[in-house]
Design an enzyme around this catalytic site. Structure first.
Site, mmCIF file in Angstrom:
data_model
loop_
_atom_site.group_PDB
_atom_site.id
_atom_site.type_symbol
_atom_site.label_atom_id
_atom_site.label_comp_id
_atom_site.label_asym_id
_atom_site.label_seq_id
_atom_site.Cartn_x
_atom_site.Cartn_y
_atom_site.Cartn_z
ATOM 1 N N HIS A 5 -24.268 62.538 5.593
ATOM 2 C CA HIS A 5 -23.214 63.333 6.247
ATOM 3 C C HIS A 5 -21.919 62.522 6.198
ATOM 4 O O HIS A 5 -21.877 61.364 6.606
ATOM 5 C CB HIS A 5 -23.633 63.634 7.686
ATOM 6 C CG HIS A 5 -22.722 64.539 8.434
ATOM 7 N ND1 HIS A 5 -22.744 65.907 8.298
ATOM 8 C CD2 HIS A 5 -21.739 64.273 9.335
ATOM 9 C CE1 HIS A 5 -21.831 66.448 9.097
ATOM 10 N NE2 HIS A 5 -21.197 65.473 9.725
ATOM 11 N N MET A 20 -12.832 67.898 8.949
ATOM 12 C CA MET A 20 -12.159 68.133 10.229
ATOM 13 C C MET A 20 -10.669 67.978 9.946
ATOM 14 O O MET A 20 -10.032 67.003 10.346
ATOM 15 C CB MET A 20 -12.660 67.132 11.274
ATOM 16 C CG MET A 20 -14.064 67.451 11.773
ATOM 17 S SD MET A 20 -14.891 66.058 12.525
ATOM 18 C CE MET A 20 -15.614 65.329 11.054
#
Ligand code: DX5
Ligand code: ZN
Length: 215
Positions: A33, A68
């Site tokens: 991730h 993000m």
């Protein structure tokens, strides 16, 4: 399907990223991730394209990129180019989310939607069939090592029902504050993929921790 574990590189020792990737390759980790922060969508800046390009050369497992950032469309092609397998964008950051998800799939990556703790699961209703992965944030994004927000368990169950109702096969990923004390409840609620940063990289035995998180 038994659940997958995706260690978050954000909690690794950045002085020794080579060791972190060796660990991903040799452990039972399913995915890596990779958290990308722009200092605008979230109050932190992490790492971006050049580091992923280097990591891709060594990493043998799928790379699950969690953006993000505010300007998602501009970075679909660049992230494909440096080797992302999955590209997840925030529902709160995309004005034309349907188009963005199509763009990610057309570029040849799995498309993911990340959902902040305050965003209702029902906001996903019209787009779940455009996504391969839904990432429920169980902390407010921006930092590793935060505390799991318990209401996420209700959101997982609600999302599971929504996916069934819409005929979607998207995986449910849970990101933030996941560890040995709560992983079982998260999986029992219906999660398919657990992201774990601190729980893995700060553990005395990260390899064993991944095995334990899979039990
Ligand atoms: C937070 C990131 C997470 C983070 C998880 O904004 O999206 O992926 O690295 O770290 P832990 O597992 O330590 O909460
Ligand atoms: Zn993440």
């Amino acid at each position: 399907m038994s659940h997958l574990i995706a260690p978050s590189l954000l909690s690794a020792d950045f002085m020794h990223l080579d060791k972190a990737i060796d660990f991903i390759n040799t452990s039972d980790a399913d995915w890596l991730h990779y958290d990308v922060m722009d200092g605008v969508f979230v109050p932190n800046i992490s790492f971006g394209l050049p580091i992923l390009k280097s990591i891709r050369k060594a990493c043998k497992k799928p790379i699950d990129v969690h953006l993000m950032i505010v300007n998602n469309d501009a970075f679909i092609a660049p992230f494909k180019e440096v080797g992302a397998d999955h590209l997840t964008v925030h529902i709160e950051a995309c004005t034309h989310l349907h188009r963005t998800l199509q763009g990610i799939r057309e570029a040849g990556m799995k498309a993911g939607i990340a959902v902040n703790p305050h965003t209702p699961v029902q906001a996903l209703k019209e787009v779940v069939n455009e996504a391969d992965l839904i990432c429920l944030m169980s902390v407010n994004p921006g930092f590793g090592g935060q505390k799991f927000i318990p209401n996420t368990l209700n959101k997982i169950k609600e999302l599971k029902a929504l996916l069934q109702q819409q005929g979607s096969k998207a995986l449910i990923e849970v990101d933030g504050g996941v560890g040995l004390s709560n992983y079982r409840a998260i999986v029992e609620a219906g999660a398919d993929v657990l992201v774990a940063g601190n729980a893995v990289f700060a553990a005395a035995d990260p390899t064993q921790t991944i095995l334990d998180l899979k039990k």
